[in-house]
Every structure is written in structure tokens, then in C-alpha cells.
Design a protein around this motif. Structure first.
Motif, short mmCIF file in Angstrom:
data_model
loop_
_atom_site.label_atom_id
_atom_site.label_comp_id
_atom_site.label_asym_id
_atom_site.label_seq_id
_atom_site.Cartn_x
_atom_site.Cartn_y
_atom_site.Cartn_z
N CYS A 162 -32.69 80.64 -39.46
CA CYS A 162 -33.55 81.08 -40.55
C CYS A 162 -33.44 82.60 -40.63
O CYS A 162 -33.50 83.28 -39.61
CB CYS A 162 -34.99 80.68 -40.29
N ARG B 149 -41.39 76.23 -32.56
CA ARG B 149 -40.74 77.53 -32.31
C ARG B 149 -40.86 77.97 -30.86
O ARG B 149 -40.17 78.88 -30.42
CB ARG B 149 -41.36 78.62 -33.21
N CYS C 204 -36.20 78.65 -43.36
CA CYS C 204 -36.77 77.39 -42.90
C CYS C 204 -37.91 76.92 -43.80
O CYS C 204 -38.17 75.72 -43.88
CB CYS C 204 -37.23 77.51 -41.45
N CYS D 116 -39.92 85.04 -38.81
CA CYS D 116 -39.90 83.62 -38.42
C CYS D 116 -40.38 83.41 -36.98
O CYS D 116 -41.20 82.54 -36.71
CB CYS D 116 -38.50 83.04 -38.59
N CYS E 48 -41.00 82.12 -44.94
CA CYS E 48 -39.90 82.96 -44.47
C CYS E 48 -39.09 83.52 -45.65
O CYS E 48 -38.64 84.66 -45.62
CB CYS E 48 -39.00 82.18 -43.51
ZN LIG Z 1 -38.16 80.78 -40.76
#
Ligand SMILES: [Zn+2]
Length: 124
Positions: free
Chosen positions: A7, A20, A44, A12, A48
Motif C-alpha cells: 500500500c 497490520r 489498501c 498506512c 490511505c
Molecule cells: Zn494502506
């Protein structure tokens, strides 16, 4: 070899979602998401995408060319495709071109309506 793409959202890795958070206990980190398929090929999610635009949008516009004068959509290029909904099942919808400036209508077959490349706009 991984086909996952990163991403491109600059923030992010700062969003606290479980997916994550990676690594072993004692050295976990929040990481940039990786996906096989991304929004607009690069992000993503919309957050973002928006983060990227807030940070880089002006630079991107300056790089690719800033609009400096009003653009005009003329009558020749104001045709849009539309249709009238028919209530009864034995009647099909009436498809037609509508000129959004002159309000003129021109008939259109359903196949022409569905053909995304079919237009009567002249292009400039
Ligand atoms: Zn992202």
C-alpha cells in the motif's frame, strides 16, 4: 517470491488494526499493508488513498500539468446515454441519447446503449 504489492499510503503503518500488527512477542510492529490487489492499484483502502492525495496531490497536479483556464463542454459533445424505465414487463426500456445542453433526444438501441465505446460526441 511474493506477488503482494505494498500500500502506498504514507500513514498506512500508523493505523492500529490487527492485520497490520506483525512480528513475535516483544518485537511486534504495525506494518504497511500488503495485498495482491489494491484500490486504484496502489492503496489498501480509501483512507490511505486520501492520505496520499493530501500529502502529494498538489505536487502531482504541478508535475502532470495544472489546469489554468476554463474548459468548455460544447453542444457537439454534450450527448449522454439514458433511458426511460418501462413499468410493464413486456415493454423494454426506451434508450436514447440526450443532449444535456439543447435537450434534443436521439434514439439508441439497447446494444448501442451497452457499448461503452459507442458515442456521437465529436471529441474536442
Ligand atoms: Zn494502506
Amino acid at each position: 517470491m511474493s506477488n503482494l504489492k505494498f500500500c502506498q499510503g504514507p500513514e498506512c503503518h500508523t493505523y492500529n488494526t490487527q492485520d497490520r500488527l506483525k512480528g513475535i512477542k516483544g518485537s511486534k510492529t504495525y506494518q504497511t499493508r500488503r495485498r495482491s490487489s489494491l484500490h486504484y492499484g496502489e492503496f489498501c483502502d480509501n483512507r490511505c488513498y486520501n492520505d496520499w492525495f493530501v500529502k502529494y496531490g498538489t505536487m502531482a497536479v504541478d508535475h502532470f500539468g495544472r489546469l489554468t483556464e476554463v474548459k468548455h463542454l460544447t453542444e457537439e459533445n454534450a450527448w449522454t446515454k439514458t433511458y426511460d424505465w418501462r413499468a410493464s414487463a413486456d415493454e423494454s426500456h426506451r434508450h436514447y441519447f440526450l443532449n444535456t445542453i439543447t435537450k434534443e433526444q436521439r434514439p439508441l438501441t439497447e446494444a448501442q446503449y451497452d457499448d461503452r465505446s459507442y458515442t456521437i460526441n465529436t471529441g474536442e
